[in-house]
Design a protein around this motif. Structure first.
Motif, PDB file in Angstrom:
ATOM      1  N   TRP A 331       0.828  -1.209   0.000  1.00 50.80           N
ATOM      2  CA  TRP A 331       0.000   0.000   0.000  1.00 50.80           C
ATOM      3  C   TRP A 331       0.863   1.259   0.000  1.00 50.80           C
ATOM      4  O   TRP A 331       0.469   2.290  -0.549  1.00 50.80           O
ATOM      5  CB  TRP A 331      -0.963  -0.017   1.178  1.00 50.80           C
ATOM      6  N   THR A 332       2.047   1.180   0.585  1.00 54.47           N
ATOM      7  CA  THR A 332       2.975   2.316   0.490  1.00 54.47           C
ATOM      8  C   THR A 332       3.380   2.535  -0.956  1.00 54.47           C
ATOM      9  O   THR A 332       3.368   3.671  -1.457  1.00 54.47           O
ATOM     10  CB  THR A 332       4.231   2.055   1.338  1.00 54.47           C
ATOM     11  N   THR A 333       3.737   1.463  -1.642  1.00 55.77           N
ATOM     12  CA  THR A 333       4.158   1.558  -3.031  1.00 55.77           C
ATOM     13  C   THR A 333       3.034   2.091  -3.917  1.00 55.77           C
ATOM     14  O   THR A 333       3.282   2.826  -4.883  1.00 55.77           O
ATOM     15  CB  THR A 333       4.629   0.172  -3.527  1.00 55.77           C
ATOM     16  N   LEU A 334       1.807   1.736  -3.574  1.00 60.04           N
ATOM     17  CA  LEU A 334       0.642   2.209  -4.335  1.00 60.04           C
ATOM     18  C   LEU A 334       0.152   3.577  -3.856  1.00 60.04           C
ATOM     19  O   LEU A 334      -0.905   4.039  -4.283  1.00 60.04           O
ATOM     20  CB  LEU A 334      -0.485   1.176  -4.233  1.00 60.04           C
ATOM     21  N   ARG A 335       0.918   4.181  -2.940  1.00 58.01           N
ATOM     22  CA  ARG A 335       0.619   5.520  -2.414  1.00 58.01           C
ATOM     23  C   ARG A 335      -0.742   5.566  -1.721  1.00 58.01           C
ATOM     24  O   ARG A 335      -1.562   6.458  -1.931  1.00 58.01           O
ATOM     25  CB  ARG A 335       0.712   6.577  -3.526  1.00 58.01           C
ATOM     26  N   ALA A 367       8.419   4.983   6.771  1.00 51.63           N
ATOM     27  CA  ALA A 367       8.874   6.365   6.568  1.00 51.63           C
ATOM     28  C   ALA A 367       8.315   6.921   5.264  1.00 51.63           C
ATOM     29  O   ALA A 367       7.864   8.074   5.198  1.00 51.63           O
ATOM     30  CB  ALA A 367      10.401   6.409   6.564  1.00 51.63           C
ATOM     31  N   GLU A 368       8.346   6.105   4.208  1.00 42.78           N
ATOM     32  CA  GLU A 368       7.831   6.568   2.914  1.00 42.78           C
ATOM     33  C   GLU A 368       6.327   6.828   2.984  1.00 42.78           C
ATOM     34  O   GLU A 368       5.818   7.794   2.394  1.00 42.78           O
ATOM     35  CB  GLU A 368       8.143   5.543   1.829  1.00 42.78           C
ATOM     36  N   ALA A 369       5.614   5.969   3.705  1.00 40.86           N
ATOM     37  CA  ALA A 369       4.161   6.172   3.851  1.00 40.86           C
ATOM     38  C   ALA A 369       3.877   7.464   4.594  1.00 40.86           C
ATOM     39  O   ALA A 369       2.968   8.233   4.224  1.00 40.86           O
ATOM     40  CB  ALA A 369       3.547   4.980   4.583  1.00 40.86           C
ATOM     41  N   TYR A 370       4.636   7.735   5.650  1.00 38.62           N
ATOM     42  CA  TYR A 370       4.475   9.006   6.374  1.00 38.62           C
ATOM     43  C   TYR A 370       4.752  10.191   5.444  1.00 38.62           C
ATOM     44  O   TYR A 370       4.033  11.194   5.470  1.00 38.62           O
ATOM     45  CB  TYR A 370       5.428   9.058   7.565  1.00 38.62           C
ATOM     46  N   ALA A 371       5.793  10.072   4.628  1.00 44.36           N
ATOM     47  CA  ALA A 371       6.124  11.158   3.706  1.00 44.36           C
ATOM     48  C   ALA A 371       4.992  11.397   2.713  1.00 44.36           C
ATOM     49  O   ALA A 371       4.628  12.548   2.416  1.00 44.36           O
ATOM     50  CB  ALA A 371       7.420  10.839   2.973  1.00 44.36           C
TER      51      ALA A 371
END
Length: 427
Positions: A331-335, A367-371
């Motif tokens: 889900w992070t990769t899919l934003r 971290a990427e999901a938070y960003a």
């Protein structure tokens, strides 16, 4: 001739402390350094000088910040403190064979086995193949492979690759030279497929992409010859996982093929593993619908697992926490940060720092999901922690992911003070 002890050599009484033994077995060198100073009177500055570690790094470790995972650094610490290799999962150190510090290799290996790391160095422990191979020998070799697989829990591929490749080559030699029945030959081919996958994974983790691809393909061939369908499908899943870095759509196609022959006879953890890797390939390819379906299939497979159902050792590590992490990554990769963050926070909350490589790696997706969600300060905090965990780990993947997250933050939030400070800290 007796070797000269360094000034940081631990007194025998300190080395025998239960808390020291426990810390050494867990590679908790922060606690080791604390005890060395408190009980042995050895200063942090002396430890730093003898171990080749910066003084501030020694202090940070003693405060519980970060871990030491590199084989070379662990060996350097063991030599500086005169810790027998068996206590930290290494072979006997050169100085152990001289004078009063001599330890018989047999005793060292028994101690290493007690730590769960028996047979960690193939040149010392690799068994010589008997001329005739029976089922008991194959069973012993499978148990050995399972023990060695645990090394991947705490060490990076840069440290384990040689071990796993040596095991794989030894089994190939056995297949060429030993006298076996048709059934035993199939069993050895299946074992060879397992070992090739483990060696391929270590190669991938250590930045040896070409070697990884070769080993995965050899695994697929050996598994097919053995009639081990689950292992053949897992080899495909490994190839798909690696291909996501090159061509995501091709990877998604390979992953889908790995799942085509899944049936109710396929062990639950194998089904879950194949489906979650398919989900990852689909996510990298941007296929949200296919990702969700694959994640659902993985969850259903694990939920349907019978407690009494035997699971292959190579897939037995797949549990709900693993599925949460993979779902969070997808889900992070899919934003989709609102879906990713709760899953990753929940899974990482109980993740032991001893698994530094994996925790650092998975933290980068949080971290990427938070960003993505605009929570810049949280993203920075998690990235800093990931960098601390990854320090000294013999794996290229956490560093590559940390670099990606930092680059994303700099591109999207260049003037935020926390981001500016992060860049100064990690560079």
């Amino acid at each position: 001739m007796t070797a000269i002890k360094p000034p940081t050599a631990l007194p025998h009484s300190v080395l025998e402390l239960p808390e020291m033994r426990e810390a050494l077995a867990a590679h908790d060198f922060g606690t080791v350094f604390q005890l060395a100073r408190q009980e042995g009177g050895i200063s942090y500055s002396k430890i730093a000088a003898e171990c080749g570690i910066k003084p501030e790094r020694v202090g940070a470790l003693a405060r519980g910040q970060g871990r030491v995972e590199s084989y070379a650094k662990i060996a350097a610490i063991a030599d500086a403190l005169r810790v027998p290799g068996s206590l930290v999962g290494l072979a006997a150190r050169p100085w152990e064979t001289s004078g009063q510090e001599s330890i018989k290799r047999r005793d060292a290996l028994q101690a290493a086995g007690a730590l769960g790391l028996a047979a960690s160095l193939p040149d010392i422990l690799a068994p010589s193949a008997p001329r005739r191979i029976g089922s008991s020998t194959v069973a012993r070799l499978r148990e050995r492979a399972a023990r060695l697989r645990r090394l991947d829990d705490v060490l990076g591929g840069g440290d384990t690759y040689r071990v796993y490749v040596s095991e794989y080559q030894e089994t190939k030699r056995t297949l060429r030279t030993a006298i076996t029945s048709e059934g035993i030959t199939r069993d050895l081919l299946a074992l060879l497929a397992e070992q090739a996958q483990q060696a391929g994974w270590a190669a991938f983790d250590g930045g040896r992409a070409r070697e990884a691809t070769t080993l995965y393909r050899e695994s697929q061939s050996a598994a097919a010859e053995a009639g081990a369908g689950d292992l053949a499908r897992n080899a495909l899943a490994f190839l798909a996982y690696q291909a996501t870095d090159v061509d995501p759509r091709v990877a998604a196609g390979i992953a889908a093929r790995s799942c085509q022959a899944i049936s109710e006879e396929t062990p639950a953890t194998v089904r879950a593993l194949l489906w979650e890797r398919c989900a990852w390939a689909c996510a990298v390819a941007g296929e949200a619908g296919a990702t969700e379906r694959a994640l659902g299939a993985a969850r259903e497979a694990l939920a349907a697992a019978d407690a009494g159902e035997p699971q292959p050792d190579w897939s037995s590590w797949v549990d709900q926490a693993e599925l949460d992490i993979m779902a969070g990554r997808c889900w992070t990769t899919l934003r989709r940060p609102l879906r990713a963050v709760p899953l990753l926070v929940r899974a990482l909350a109980d993740f032991d720092d001893a698994h530094a490589r994996d925790k650092a790696l998975y933290s980068t997706w949080l971290a990427e999901a938070y960003a993505t969600a605009g929570e810049v300060e949280e993203a920075v905090t998690v990235t800093v922690r990931a960098a601390e965990l990854a320090d000294g780990v013999a794996s290229t993947r956490p560093r590559r992911r940390i670099g990606h997250v930092v680059s994303t933050l700099v591109t999207e939030y260049p003037s935020v003070p926390a981001v500016v400070e992060l860049v100064e800290r990690v560079n």
